[in-house]
Design a protein around this motif. Sequence first.
Motif, PDB file in Angstrom:
ATOM      1  N   GLU A  48       0.778  -1.068  -0.070  1.00 54.27           N
ATOM      2  CA  GLU A  48       0.061  -0.217  -0.004  1.00 54.27           C
ATOM      3  C   GLU A  48       0.953   1.199   0.056  1.00 54.27           C
ATOM      4  O   GLU A  48       1.748   1.337   0.725  1.00 54.27           O
ATOM      5  CB  GLU A  48      -0.836   0.004   1.326  1.00 54.27           C
ATOM      6  N   HIS A  49       0.350   2.245  -0.638  1.00 55.55           N
ATOM      7  CA  HIS A  49       1.099   3.443  -1.107  1.00 55.55           C
ATOM      8  C   HIS A  49       1.488   4.042   0.325  1.00 55.55           C
ATOM      9  O   HIS A  49       0.708   4.495   1.436  1.00 55.55           O
ATOM     10  CB  HIS A  49       0.518   4.432  -1.800  1.00 55.55           C
ATOM     11  N   ASN A  50       2.746   4.374   0.598  1.00 57.95           N
ATOM     12  CA  ASN A  50       3.220   5.053   1.565  1.00 57.95           C
ATOM     13  C   ASN A  50       3.146   4.337   2.871  1.00 57.95           C
ATOM     14  O   ASN A  50       3.002   5.328   3.953  1.00 57.95           O
ATOM     15  CB  ASN A  50       3.054   6.497   1.640  1.00 57.95           C
ATOM     16  N   ILE A  54      11.690  -0.747  -2.977  1.00 63.75           N
ATOM     17  CA  ILE A  54      11.800   0.241  -3.840  1.00 63.75           C
ATOM     18  C   ILE A  54      10.814   1.360  -3.642  1.00 63.75           C
ATOM     19  O   ILE A  54       9.492   0.788  -3.563  1.00 63.75           O
ATOM     20  CB  ILE A  54      11.795  -0.137  -5.520  1.00 63.75           C
ATOM     21  N   THR A  55      10.775   2.562  -3.721  1.00 64.15           N
ATOM     22  CA  THR A  55      10.045   3.495  -3.478  1.00 64.15           C
ATOM     23  C   THR A  55      10.184   4.803  -4.284  1.00 64.15           C
ATOM     24  O   THR A  55      11.601   5.221  -4.504  1.00 64.15           O
ATOM     25  CB  THR A  55       9.446   4.009  -2.141  1.00 64.15           C
ATOM     26  N   ASP A  56       9.321   5.539  -4.912  1.00 60.47           N
ATOM     27  CA  ASP A  56       9.692   7.045  -5.426  1.00 60.47           C
ATOM     28  C   ASP A  56       9.864   7.606  -4.299  1.00 60.47           C
ATOM     29  O   ASP A  56       9.216   7.398  -3.125  1.00 60.47           O
ATOM     30  CB  ASP A  56       8.298   7.331  -5.940  1.00 60.47           C
ATOM     31  N   GLY A  57      10.494   8.659  -4.261  1.00 56.70           N
ATOM     32  CA  GLY A  57      10.974   9.603  -3.441  1.00 56.70           C
ATOM     33  C   GLY A  57       9.857  10.683  -3.275  1.00 56.70           C
ATOM     34  O   GLY A  57       8.923  10.621  -2.173  1.00 56.70           O
ATOM     35  N   VAL A  58       9.515  11.342  -4.380  1.00 62.29           N
ATOM     36  CA  VAL A  58       8.369  12.379  -4.695  1.00 62.29           C
ATOM     37  C   VAL A  58       7.339  11.511  -5.889  1.00 62.29           C
ATOM     38  O   VAL A  58       7.954  11.106  -6.715  1.00 62.29           O
ATOM     39  CB  VAL A  58       8.856  13.471  -4.864  1.00 62.29           C
ATOM     40  N   PHE A  59       6.276  11.289  -5.153  1.00 57.05           N
ATOM     41  CA  PHE A  59       5.204  10.852  -6.272  1.00 57.05           C
ATOM     42  C   PHE A  59       4.793  11.823  -7.194  1.00 57.05           C
ATOM     43  O   PHE A  59       4.190  13.006  -6.816  1.00 57.05           O
ATOM     44  CB  PHE A  59       4.080   9.886  -5.295  1.00 57.05           C
ATOM     45  N   SER A  60       5.091  11.491  -8.460  1.00 56.12           N
ATOM     46  CA  SER A  60       5.153  12.713  -9.197  1.00 56.12           C
ATOM     47  C   SER A  60       3.727  13.105  -9.750  1.00 56.12           C
ATOM     48  O   SER A  60       3.482  14.260 -10.268  1.00 56.12           O
ATOM     49  CB  SER A  60       5.851  12.332 -10.731  1.00 56.12           C
ATOM     50  N   MET A  61       2.636  12.261  -9.548  1.00 59.54           N
ATOM     51  CA  MET A  61       1.293  12.800  -9.841  1.00 59.54           C
ATOM     52  C   MET A  61       0.837  13.616  -8.680  1.00 59.54           C
ATOM     53  O   MET A  61      -0.217  14.291  -8.958  1.00 59.54           O
ATOM     54  CB  MET A  61       0.362  11.371 -10.413  1.00 59.54           C
ATOM     55  N   ASP A  62       0.847  13.126  -7.300  1.00 57.21           N
ATOM     56  CA  ASP A  62       0.232  13.785  -6.250  1.00 57.21           C
ATOM     57  C   ASP A  62       1.188  14.612  -5.537  1.00 57.21           C
ATOM     58  O   ASP A  62       0.814  15.300  -4.755  1.00 57.21           O
ATOM     59  CB  ASP A  62      -0.101  12.735  -5.442  1.00 57.21           C
ATOM     60  N   GLY A  63       2.551  14.425  -5.632  1.00 61.29           N
ATOM     61  CA  GLY A  63       3.462  15.301  -4.867  1.00 61.29           C
ATOM     62  C   GLY A  63       3.691  15.136  -3.621  1.00 61.29           C
ATOM     63  O   GLY A  63       4.233  16.057  -2.855  1.00 61.29           O
ATOM     64  N   ASP A  64       3.188  13.882  -2.975  1.00 60.62           N
ATOM     65  CA  ASP A  64       3.580  13.501  -1.789  1.00 60.62           C
ATOM     66  C   ASP A  64       4.813  12.913  -1.656  1.00 60.62           C
ATOM     67  O   ASP A  64       5.325  12.567  -2.671  1.00 60.62           O
ATOM     68  CB  ASP A  64       2.261  12.929  -1.283  1.00 60.62           C
ATOM     69  N   ILE A  65       5.512  12.699  -0.321  1.00 61.21           N
ATOM     70  CA  ILE A  65       6.848  12.470  -0.106  1.00 61.21           C
ATOM     71  C   ILE A  65       6.928  11.079   0.574  1.00 61.21           C
ATOM     72  O   ILE A  65       6.182  10.745   1.418  1.00 61.21           O
ATOM     73  CB  ILE A  65       7.611  13.400   0.610  1.00 61.21           C
ATOM     74  N   ALA A  66       7.585   9.998   0.170  1.00 62.39           N
ATOM     75  CA  ALA A  66       7.776   8.781   0.679  1.00 62.39           C
ATOM     76  C   ALA A  66       8.255   9.066   2.121  1.00 62.39           C
ATOM     77  O   ALA A  66       8.940   9.712   2.466  1.00 62.39           O
ATOM     78  CB  ALA A  66       8.705   7.888   0.141  1.00 62.39           C
ATOM     79  N   PRO A  67       7.768   8.201   3.236  1.00 62.32           N
ATOM     80  CA  PRO A  67       7.861   8.232   4.357  1.00 62.32           C
ATOM     81  C   PRO A  67       9.483   7.564   4.708  1.00 62.32           C
ATOM     82  O   PRO A  67       9.392   6.378   5.095  1.00 62.32           O
ATOM     83  CB  PRO A  67       6.939   7.735   5.059  1.00 62.32           C
ATOM     84  N   LEU A  68      10.557   8.258   3.951  1.00 59.97           N
ATOM     85  CA  LEU A  68      11.614   7.267   3.834  1.00 59.97           C
ATOM     86  C   LEU A  68      12.368   7.027   5.248  1.00 59.97           C
ATOM     87  O   LEU A  68      12.960   5.563   5.465  1.00 59.97           O
ATOM     88  CB  LEU A  68      12.578   7.978   3.179  1.00 59.97           C
ATOM     89  N   PRO A  69      12.223   7.682   6.304  1.00 57.63           N
ATOM     90  CA  PRO A  69      12.893   7.062   7.528  1.00 57.63           C
ATOM     91  C   PRO A  69      12.336   5.923   8.021  1.00 57.63           C
ATOM     92  O   PRO A  69      12.736   4.913   8.483  1.00 57.63           O
ATOM     93  CB  PRO A  69      12.472   8.289   8.450  1.00 57.63           C
ATOM     94  N   ASP A  70      10.712   5.747   7.786  1.00 54.64           N
ATOM     95  CA  ASP A  70       9.969   4.536   8.421  1.00 54.64           C
ATOM     96  C   ASP A  70      10.483   3.381   7.193  1.00 54.64           C
ATOM     97  O   ASP A  70      10.737   2.229   7.907  1.00 54.64           O
ATOM     98  CB  ASP A  70       8.850   4.861   8.480  1.00 54.64           C
ATOM     99  N   LEU A  71      10.568   3.837   6.128  1.00 58.84           N
ATOM    100  CA  LEU A  71      10.923   2.511   5.149  1.00 58.84           C
ATOM    101  C   LEU A  71      12.357   2.067   5.619  1.00 58.84           C
ATOM    102  O   LEU A  71      12.676   0.774   5.519  1.00 58.84           O
ATOM    103  CB  LEU A  71      10.754   2.970   3.724  1.00 58.84           C
ATOM    104  N   VAL A  72      13.453   3.041   5.815  1.00 59.50           N
ATOM    105  CA  VAL A  72      14.539   2.685   6.073  1.00 59.50           C
ATOM    106  C   VAL A  72      14.733   1.690   7.362  1.00 59.50           C
ATOM    107  O   VAL A  72      15.307   0.709   7.230  1.00 59.50           O
ATOM    108  CB  VAL A  72      15.467   3.864   5.908  1.00 59.50           C
ATOM    109  N   GLU A  73      14.022   2.231   8.414  1.00 62.37           N
ATOM    110  CA  GLU A  73      13.802   1.469   9.467  1.00 62.37           C
ATOM    111  C   GLU A  73      13.377  -0.272   9.151  1.00 62.37           C
ATOM    112  O   GLU A  73      14.259  -1.193   9.643  1.00 62.37           O
ATOM    113  CB  GLU A  73      12.887   2.065  10.354  1.00 62.37           C
TER     114      GLU A  73
END
Length: 393
Positions: free
Chosen positions: A151-153, A175-194
């Motif tokens: 599920e997204h983000n 794998i995740t987009d950093g910024v999602f190009s159609m909505d402009g939201d940002i991946a929760p990268l710290p949580d994904l890295v954890e």
Amino acid sequence: MSKIDWLAQEIDGLKEQGLYNRIRTIGSAQGARLIVDGQDVLNFCSNNYLGLANHPKLVEAAKEATKKFGVGPAAVRTIAGTTDLHVELEKRLATFKGAEDVITFQSGFTANLGAISALVGKEDVIFSDRLNHASIIDGCRLSGAKIAAYEHNDAGALEDAIKEHATSFRRALIITDGVFSMDGDIAPLPDLVEVAKKYDILIMVDDAHGEGVLGKGGRGIVDHFGLHGQVDIEVGTMSKAFGVVGGIVAGNKVIVEWLRQRGRPFLFSSAVTAPDAAACLAAVDLLEESTELVDKLWDNAKYFKTEMKKLGFDTGVSETPITPVILGEAPLAQQFSRELFDEGVFAMSIGFPTVAKGKARIRVMISASHDRDDLGQGLEAFARVGKRLGVIQ
Ligand SMILES: *Cc1c(COP(=O)(O)O)cnc(C)c1O
């Protein structure tokens, strides 16, 4: 019946559903204004976030490189060698991004295809955000790995997917987009890295819309979250904020070394040209010298989004300069775009399959090249068309 009748029918179908792409013709350099189909219009379409696509320093650098190296690369780098400009660009990008090493590709698209298919194969699994970019999806398919979309983000959903597949793979890649190009939201990268750390899985982020936009002076999403050294693979592009063309893979030096040996688009397709590499180097110079353009981009974006909300438009969940104006059905979005064009504003509609059905939209791309008058003109046009079409009161 001919062998291609089915294609003509498919094309008619696209036209009926408002999903047929009519590509407009540009007759000028990129900037706040453009000549489109012979008409002078305000440019709300391009990913030229910092206005670098026609920056005098980049143009000059490309001219100088053309004089020295000519216009074509003549063969792939692994066979015929590479220019010192390409080598320098990779070094400078690694420093800029705070990564161990960088390899460049022809485009962000080929960077994804090359990196993913070199890192995982048939015995492996990829955990992929459900809304990832088409080039990630194609890279995943090409690798032959099992694809588990989460599920997204949602880092919790990612963890569930990992647990579900825990016993059935050799290696894995998140794998995740950093910024999602159609909505402009940002991946929760710290949580994904954890999560990646907990399960000791490689993690890759595609920062195409974060490069030159997020982080200190545009150093990207890893810098934005202070995650240096914790994201194994950072893909990017030089075709958006950098204003030129080319793909980037930044990260661990062993991974980059492997991609120089096994990244197929790197091995079997010619690189960007020397003038491209020189212009990209000039872009890095500008970004390292000053944060002025990045700051102006964010100023413009905040102003425009606030004013659009005041007018009553639904701009979704954007946290970046990408401003979706969500309209619903594709024919409405297409009509909205046509009427904006008649008002002197170039902003294209986007529909299925780029976004979900029923979520068709106009996507406004704000740039540092806009000034307040440009944004004011855009807002007025949106207000007029929005009222005429009954989208706002
Ligand atoms: C634009 C984009 C790409 C492709 O970049 P190009 O350099 O134009 O090929 C890849 N990934 C994402 C997320 C993008 O937005």
